[in-house]
Every structure is written in C-alpha cells, then in structure tokens.
Design a protein around this motif. Sequence first.
Motif, short mmCIF file in Angstrom:
data_model
loop_
_atom_site.label_atom_id
_atom_site.label_comp_id
_atom_site.label_asym_id
_atom_site.label_seq_id
_atom_site.Cartn_x
_atom_site.Cartn_y
_atom_site.Cartn_z
N ARG A 1 0.55 5.57 0.56
CA ARG A 1 -0.29 6.72 0.94
C ARG A 1 0.05 7.87 0.00
N GLU B 1 0.84 -1.20 0.00
CA GLU B 1 0.00 0.00 0.00
C GLU B 1 0.87 1.24 0.00
N VAL C 1 -5.93 12.58 0.85
CA VAL C 1 -4.99 11.47 1.01
C VAL C 1 -5.72 10.16 0.73
N GLN D 1 1.22 13.44 7.91
CA GLN D 1 0.29 12.36 7.54
C GLN D 1 1.01 11.13 6.96
N LEU E 1 3.15 10.35 4.41
CA LEU E 1 2.86 10.16 2.99
C LEU E 1 4.02 9.50 2.26
N ASP F 1 -5.25 5.84 0.55
CA ASP F 1 -4.49 4.62 0.79
C ASP F 1 -4.64 3.73 -0.44
#
Length: 526
Positions: free
Chosen positions: A216, A214, A465, A248, A250, A467
């Motif tokens: 972000r 995954e 944002v 966050q 990222l 995922d």
Amino acid sequence: MLSDRPRWWWTAAAVPAGALPALAFPAPSLWWFTYVALVPGMLLLRTAPSGRRAALEGWLGGAGFILAVHHWLLSSLGVFLLPLAALLGVLWIPYGLLVRRLLGGVPGAGRAGAALVLVPAGWLLSELTRSWQGLGGPWGLLGASQWQVPPALRLASVGGVWLLSLLIVALNCAVALLISAPPARFPAAAGVTGCALLTGVVWLWVPGPTVSGELRVAVVQVGPAGITQSVEERFATGERLTRQLAGQRLDLVVWGESSVGSDLSARPDLARRLAELSARVGAPLLVNVDARRTAAETRGAPGIYKSAVLVGPLGPTGDRYDKMRLVPFGEYVPARSVLGWATSAGKAAGEDRRPGTAPVLMDLPAAAHGAGVRIGPLVCFETAFPDMSRHLTREGAALLVDQSSTATFQDSWAPAQHASLGALRAAENGRPVVHATLTGISEVHGPSGERIGAPLPGSASAAAVYDVPLAGGSTFYTRFGDWPVAAALTALAGYCAARGAGALRGGRFRKPAPGPTARPARTARG
C-alpha cells in the motif's frame, strides 16, 4: 525516381512529414497512428533524385521530429531549441539514405525484404545515438508511443522499447511498399503478417508476471501551488497532505521531486518533522531533497544534489540516492565555458547540479510489510533510460519509484509523456512503477505495465493511496537486455560490409590501371 520534382517544395515537406509521429505520444496519444506515421516521409525519401537530397531530407525530417516531440522545451530553451533540433536531425541521415536505396525505384522481393530489416535498423541507430545523456537522453523513442497497448507491453517484456521501435518502423516500411511498389507486395504483406504473428506468439507463449504480494503506497502531490510556493510553503503543503493519510495501514509514502529544499543534516527541524509524519502514518517517507551539501557531507564533492532520502520514525535511515543522470541545460550546462550563453537565451541551469555515482536499493522496514521488499529509486527523467530500471531490477528491486517534477512545463505535453514512461519500464522488467510528481501527473503502473487506480492530474493537490501488486520472477528483457539492438546493428554492419566488398569487386575504389605504353611505330624498309 521523380528527378524532375520541384526541389524546394519536396525538401520543405520533409519537416512536417518528420513531425507526424509526435501525434502518437501523449498528450494526443494516437498510438495507432504510429503504424503509418512514417509512411509520408518514406514516400518522400524513396523518390529523392540523389543520395545528397535523401541525406538532406532525412536530416530535415529528423529535425522536424525532434521539434515536434520536444516542442514544450521552447519555454525553457527558447530559440536554442532550433539549433539543437538541427544538430540531432543529422542522426537521421543514414535512415534517409537507406530508405532511398532500398525502397527507391521498383524494388524486387530481395530488396524489399532487406528494407523490412535494414530501414528499421537505420531508424534505431538514430534513437540509440540520441539516447546518450549528453544529447538529451532517450525521450520520444518511437516504441514508447505504445505505453497503453497491452500486446505491445508484452513485447516490451521480451525486447524492451527497442523491439517496439523496430517493429513499428517495419510496419511503416511494409505499408510504404504496398503503396508504392507493386512488385514488392509479397514481402511487404509478409512483413505485416510476421509482425502480427510475433505479437501473437509472444502474447500466447510468454507468461505475464506472477503476482506475489502487495504494497500500500501513498503518493503525495503538492499540486499547482508547488510551482509558485516558497520552499517552506511547499514542504508545509506536503506535510499537511501526509497527515491526512494516518490510519490507512501504509507501507510507503512517496513525495515528488524537489519536495524538500534543504539538506536534512543542515536542518534537523525538518528531519524531525518528517520523522513525526512517518510515525503518524505508520510508514517510511521517501522524500526528495534538492539542496546544497558541504564537502564534509559529500566526501569532498560539495554542490547541489537531487537526492531520494528515506525517512522513518527515528529520522533519516541513512538510505540516500543521488540522481546520476542530470538533464542537459535543465540541471547542468554541457561545456559551460562554451555554451554558458544558453543561460541568457532560456531557462538553463545557472549552476550545475552534481551527479551521484551509483544506484542504490533501499529496504523497507520489515514491520511495515514483511521481509524482503526492496525499492529502487529513480529521479525525474531517469525513467527514460531502460538500462537504469533494468539494473535496479537485476539487483533485487521489487518496486521502482520515480520522483519527478515537470512544473516548468506544467501546461504542456511533457507531464503526460513523462508519466507514460512508467508503463514501459514496468512491462520491461515485470516490476511495478510508482511515478510521484510534485505538481502532476502522478500515476502507478503494475508489473505488466497496466495502470493501477486513477492518476493524479496536474490540477490536483492531494494524497492518494494505491494497492500496488508485486511480482516475482524475471522477464526475458531483464535477463538478456538489449538484444534487439545488437541484432539490428549486426544487420546494418553486415549490409555495409557487403556493399563495401561489392564496390571493391566492381573496381569502384581501385585506382585506374595505367594505359598501355605507346610503342614507336615501325618504319617500312625500302
């Protein structure tokens, strides 16, 4: 054949009949309507009293389709859209002739069965030809109307958008046979059943992508203000929205097309501000530069380029992708010496952009996500070309990123149509697609084509944002490419060869044999 039908009424009806499939695309998105949208046009073409009339009505139907699917171009091309639609409408002439030949009269089982194969191939021929970049590219392919239908997206992983187009036309052909030709009901019903069985088999036996990680990813969308802001104000808005992403965790931040209006080598102050942003949010920024570059910067090819540029905490990383396939008239004028008048008739490009020469893969910093993730950048309508996403995937892209701007057409169907293409490209290749725009609609699709999170509408000025799931492996389409195209063209070539051979055997193309030489009459002897 309805040879006595009123000529002008039926011929004129070809234009709205051809336009009907446009309702299946965004913004209406009546995807289910695609399965019958071609039927009125087929019923019209099958009753054409001559091949010449079928060719004319096929041409007009194709022009109607182009006008309806691209009507939002009126604000840019103006009246030039009308001759363009007339030119592209010519591509539907073979389709019109095939419909009349195979569906006309009272087709038996053999001719009806052939129609279910050859009529879709005739439609696909028009899609393939107009998919050439110089004719506008593959926008409005019939299969693209199924972008939100999971079974259709699974089929796209097997044969791409081309397989979807073929099956949709085959279904329409089967419905037309059921309505108009009772003796052909068996092959028509078999065609519908065959399409359903194929979809079911693919859904059950073709595995979906296997999630392997995954990322972000943040999308920064300037919003409606980006249309009227100066280049500097647009940059400042993107900067402000990006600052809000700090903390966050990222992996990547993506800005939309034309988000930076100066070449970063010529504006070190902008490069420094972007590097500071990257350090602040803890992730590289993929920005898009629409600017003039010098001969020294481009190895002797100066001009305006649209480029995806990756910027890290230390500045530009050196990864740059220059847009390869430019929009005709929007970014360059084909044969400008002849068609340059289009700049006065609409909003055609006053100066040609320069195209890039090769696709590029970019490596994300290992500290952000772990090792091995590469992104494949595309710019704007390059997502309409299935071969570009497939090439990037085959070269190792784990994430496809499209930077776009449909600001010129913001209040039309264009932004929704463009955003929907990400679902097809994701499903075809089993790779997620991030569609980041300057002014909306921005959205993200997972490796099966499913939408991830909520899209950013055209009214939003925001950073969001997502995922984004990553997937490994390779789809059937990525491995084998456009095999439905090869199959369809082979069927068409075989049909044409058989028709030509039959005509030769029947003497249609032979010169008439000379008549017997007259013999002088014998005179009777007395």
